[in-house]
Design an enzyme around this catalytic site. Structure first.
Site, PDB file in Angstrom:
ATOM      1  N   LYS A 133      37.399  51.182  56.621  1.00 27.38           N
ATOM      2  CA  LYS A 133      37.094  51.173  55.177  1.00 27.38           C
ATOM      3  C   LYS A 133      35.658  50.692  55.024  1.00 27.38           C
ATOM      4  O   LYS A 133      35.304  49.611  55.507  1.00 27.38           O
ATOM      5  CB  LYS A 133      38.027  50.250  54.394  1.00 27.38           C
ATOM      6  CG  LYS A 133      37.638  50.236  52.897  1.00 27.38           C
ATOM      7  CD  LYS A 133      38.652  49.540  52.019  1.00 27.38           C
ATOM      8  CE  LYS A 133      38.451  48.060  51.969  1.00 27.38           C
ATOM      9  NZ  LYS A 133      39.257  47.427  50.904  1.00 27.38           N
ATOM     10  N   GLN A 142      42.074  42.224  39.872  1.00 27.58           N
ATOM     11  CA  GLN A 142      43.202  42.226  40.822  1.00 27.58           C
ATOM     12  C   GLN A 142      44.463  41.584  40.249  1.00 27.58           C
ATOM     13  O   GLN A 142      45.571  41.853  40.717  1.00 27.58           O
ATOM     14  CB  GLN A 142      42.833  41.455  42.101  1.00 27.58           C
ATOM     15  CG  GLN A 142      41.596  41.923  42.824  1.00 27.58           C
ATOM     16  CD  GLN A 142      41.746  43.303  43.426  1.00 27.58           C
ATOM     17  OE1 GLN A 142      42.847  43.713  43.794  1.00 27.58           O
ATOM     18  NE2 GLN A 142      40.653  44.032  43.511  1.00 27.58           N
ATOM     19  N   SER A 178      37.475  34.530  42.281  1.00 26.45           N
ATOM     20  CA  SER A 178      36.304  34.547  43.179  1.00 26.45           C
ATOM     21  C   SER A 178      35.640  33.172  43.183  1.00 26.45           C
ATOM     22  O   SER A 178      34.429  33.058  43.293  1.00 26.45           O
ATOM     23  CB  SER A 178      35.324  35.626  42.712  1.00 26.45           C
ATOM     24  OG  SER A 178      35.069  35.475  41.327  1.00 26.45           O
ATOM     25  N   GLY A 227      42.439  35.228  46.776  1.00 24.47           N
ATOM     26  CA  GLY A 227      41.056  35.460  46.337  1.00 24.47           C
ATOM     27  C   GLY A 227      39.997  35.197  47.391  1.00 24.47           C
ATOM     28  O   GLY A 227      38.934  35.801  47.369  1.00 24.47           O
TER      29      GLY A 227
HETATM   30  P1  NAD Z   1      37.106  39.899  39.046  1.00 20.61           P
HETATM   31  O1  NAD Z   1      35.635  39.771  39.074  1.00 20.61           O
HETATM   32  O2  NAD Z   1      37.734  40.995  38.262  1.00 20.61           O
HETATM   33  O3  NAD Z   1      37.759  38.513  38.557  1.00 20.61           O
HETATM   34  C1  NAD Z   1      37.283  37.279  39.053  1.00 20.61           C
HETATM   35  C2  NAD Z   1      38.270  36.186  38.722  1.00 20.61           C
HETATM   36  O4  NAD Z   1      37.779  34.953  39.258  1.00 20.61           O
HETATM   37  C3  NAD Z   1      38.441  35.964  37.228  1.00 20.61           C
HETATM   38  O5  NAD Z   1      39.758  35.507  36.988  1.00 20.61           O
HETATM   39  C4  NAD Z   1      37.423  34.871  36.943  1.00 20.61           C
HETATM   40  O6  NAD Z   1      37.724  34.138  35.766  1.00 20.61           O
HETATM   41  C5  NAD Z   1      37.609  34.015  38.177  1.00 20.61           C
HETATM   42  N1  NAD Z   1      36.461  33.169  38.474  1.00 20.61           N
HETATM   43  C6  NAD Z   1      35.165  33.539  38.547  1.00 20.61           C
HETATM   44  N2  NAD Z   1      34.393  32.471  38.874  1.00 20.61           N
HETATM   45  C7  NAD Z   1      35.240  31.419  39.015  1.00 20.61           C
HETATM   46  C8  NAD Z   1      35.069  30.047  39.354  1.00 20.61           C
HETATM   47  N3  NAD Z   1      33.847  29.541  39.592  1.00 20.61           N
HETATM   48  N4  NAD Z   1      36.185  29.255  39.420  1.00 20.61           N
HETATM   49  C9  NAD Z   1      37.417  29.752  39.173  1.00 20.61           C
HETATM   50  N5  NAD Z   1      37.636  31.060  38.856  1.00 20.61           N
HETATM   51  C10 NAD Z   1      36.561  31.862  38.775  1.00 20.61           C
HETATM   52  O7  NAD Z   1      37.545  39.967  40.580  1.00 20.61           O
HETATM   53  P2  NAD Z   1      38.862  40.605  41.209  1.00 20.61           P
HETATM   54  O8  NAD Z   1      38.606  42.021  41.571  1.00 20.61           O
HETATM   55  O9  NAD Z   1      40.051  40.268  40.384  1.00 20.61           O
HETATM   56  O10 NAD Z   1      38.916  39.807  42.601  1.00 20.61           O
HETATM   57  C11 NAD Z   1      39.269  38.437  42.627  1.00 20.61           C
HETATM   58  C12 NAD Z   1      39.018  37.898  44.023  1.00 20.61           C
HETATM   59  O11 NAD Z   1      39.876  38.544  44.957  1.00 20.61           O
HETATM   60  C13 NAD Z   1      37.587  38.124  44.532  1.00 20.61           C
HETATM   61  O12 NAD Z   1      37.165  36.962  45.212  1.00 20.61           O
HETATM   62  C14 NAD Z   1      37.762  39.273  45.517  1.00 20.61           C
HETATM   63  O13 NAD Z   1      36.758  39.302  46.519  1.00 20.61           O
HETATM   64  C15 NAD Z   1      39.118  38.931  46.088  1.00 20.61           C
HETATM   65  N6  NAD Z   1      39.814  40.025  46.760  1.00 20.61           N
HETATM   66  C16 NAD Z   1      40.548  39.698  47.864  1.00 20.61           C
HETATM   67  C17 NAD Z   1      41.229  40.688  48.546  1.00 20.61           C
HETATM   68  C18 NAD Z   1      42.069  40.323  49.736  1.00 20.61           C
HETATM   69  O14 NAD Z   1      42.536  41.222  50.447  1.00 20.61           O
HETATM   70  N7  NAD Z   1      42.347  39.072  49.971  1.00 20.61           N
HETATM   71  C19 NAD Z   1      41.150  42.019  48.111  1.00 20.61           C
HETATM   72  C20 NAD Z   1      40.418  42.303  46.951  1.00 20.61           C
HETATM   73  C21 NAD Z   1      39.762  41.299  46.279  1.00 20.61           C
END
Ligand code: NAD
Length: 320
Positions: free
Chosen positions: A66, A137, A198, A219
């Site tokens: 990917k 997510q 994030s 996350g």
């Molecule tokens: P998004 O940008 O749509 O949402 C971000 C979220 O994090 C929101 O709820 C926001 O309020 C919160 N946030 C931002 N800054 C913050 C802080 N300082 N303290 C607390 N919360 C905070 O992102 P998303 O697409 O929903 O992704 C969320 C996370 O999941 C990202 O870190 C992304 O990289 C991760 N992710 C992980 C996987 C995995 O396989 N583990 C897969 C996809 C995404």
């Protein structure tokens, strides 16, 4: 070579398909039939990140990569910030087999991993789901969790409270009561907690979480991100998709660095799926799944998308 573009994925791959595909990939990893190659992730400047997650599943006959990243300027262009594509190859010959849109698949495979952990590690009698995070997510996570346990309520916290009503609408669609609460309140009520932010520093603290809770920490997928206090991992039975990623880019990176968690105390969830590990051993144990996101998850759901597209005559064939 087949092409299954992003626009087709929503009509092809269901959360149930993703769950089955990811479960098979995790089990293949635990049996030693499949492994992930080292992750490449590079900063491109101006907040842009690009990387490659790849691997081989000999049992599933899948080899691929990917390629994808995060492009914060996309929103202003009317595109989503995360962009990815999956490329599949014949494991015997290396010949290209398919190119598959990877954006929706990423959300489906991430939610599937979390749901697998809830299915295998949460108590059977759970009623309240706690959601920490309300971004892109989070909705997928909520829908996937609701497939594997009979929740009647969702309690949620987000650093940016204006994002919570959107998650509330998903809960409503699922017939679940929804309440925005403090982190203290969330931990005091929730039987299962999904963290999907994030965040660069812990939001959920050890003292917030009750005995018997299952956490899916989803996350943290990069060095420097953190969602929960390291002491919580020291108190919990810790499971993950892949131990090497958990220790370096997952939630466990902080507890490991502080000497609170040993590599030997982190169990691949595939071992629970194959029966090699019992999983939860008591009703008051805290179980925590560190979902870091492995390439084999992406390959598994992409291969499923290709099979479904071929079966329905929807894949485009191009000569290579
Ligand atoms: P998004 O940008 O749509 O949402 C971000 C979220 O994090 C929101 O709820 C926001 O309020 C919160 N946030 C931002 N800054 C913050 C802080 N300082 N303290 C607390 N919360 C905070 O992102 P998303 O697409 O929903 O992704 C969320 C996370 O999941 C990202 O870190 C992304 O990289 C991760 N992710 C992980 C996987 C995995 O396989 N583990 C897969 C996809 C995404």
């Amino acid at each position: 070579m087949l092409i299954v573009p992003e626009a087709l994925i929503a009509g092809l791959v269901t959360p149930a398909d993703a769950f089955a595909a990811v479960e098979a990939a995790f089990a293949a990893m635990a049996r030693g039939d499949a492994h992930n190659f080292p992750v490449v992730r590079e900063a491109l400047g101006e907040g842009r990140q690009y990387g490659f997650k790849s691997g081989i599943d000999r049992a599933g006959g899948v080899l691929g990569v990917k390629a994808g990243g995060y492009f914060p300027g996309n929103m202003a262009r009317g595109m989503i910030n995360h962009q990815s594509s999956v490329f599949l190859f014949d494991p015997e010959t290396g010949a290209p087999v398919a190119m598959v849109g990877g954006n929706l698949l990423t959300a489906l495979r991430t939610a599937a991993a979390s749901a697998i952990s809830i299915d295998r590690l949460a108590r059977r009698d759970v009623r309240v789901l706690g959601m920490v995070g309300a971004g892109h997510q989070a909705a997928f996570q909520l829908r996937a969790a609701a497939r594997v346990r009979d929740f009647d309520r969702v309690v949620a916290w987000n650093l940016h409270p204006d994002m919570l009503p959107g998650l509330g609408r998903v809960a409503e669609e699922l017939g679940l009561a929804f309440e925005a609460v403090s982190l203290e309140n969330l931990g005091a009520q929730a039987d299962v907690i999904v963290t999907i932010t994030s965040s660069p520093a812990a939001s959920l603290l050890d003292r917030h979480v009750r005995p018997g809770t299952h956490l899916a920490c989803m996350g943290t997928d990069t060095k420097g991100k953190q969602e929960v206090e390291p002491a919580l991992l020291a108190r919990a039975a810790v499971f993950t998709d892949e131990v090497a990623q958990s220790m370096t880019i997952g939630e466990a990176q902080h507890a490991v660095a502080l000497g609170l968690l040993a590599e030997s105390a982190i169990t691949p969830i595939g071992q629970v799926l194959t029966g090699a590990h019992p999983g939860r051993i008591s009703a008051d144990q805290i179980t925590l799944f560190d979902g870091t996101g492995v390439g084999l998850q992406d390959l598994a759901v992409a291969a499923r998308a290709v099979d479904l597209a071929v079966a329905r005559g929807l894949a485009t064939t191009v000569e290579v």
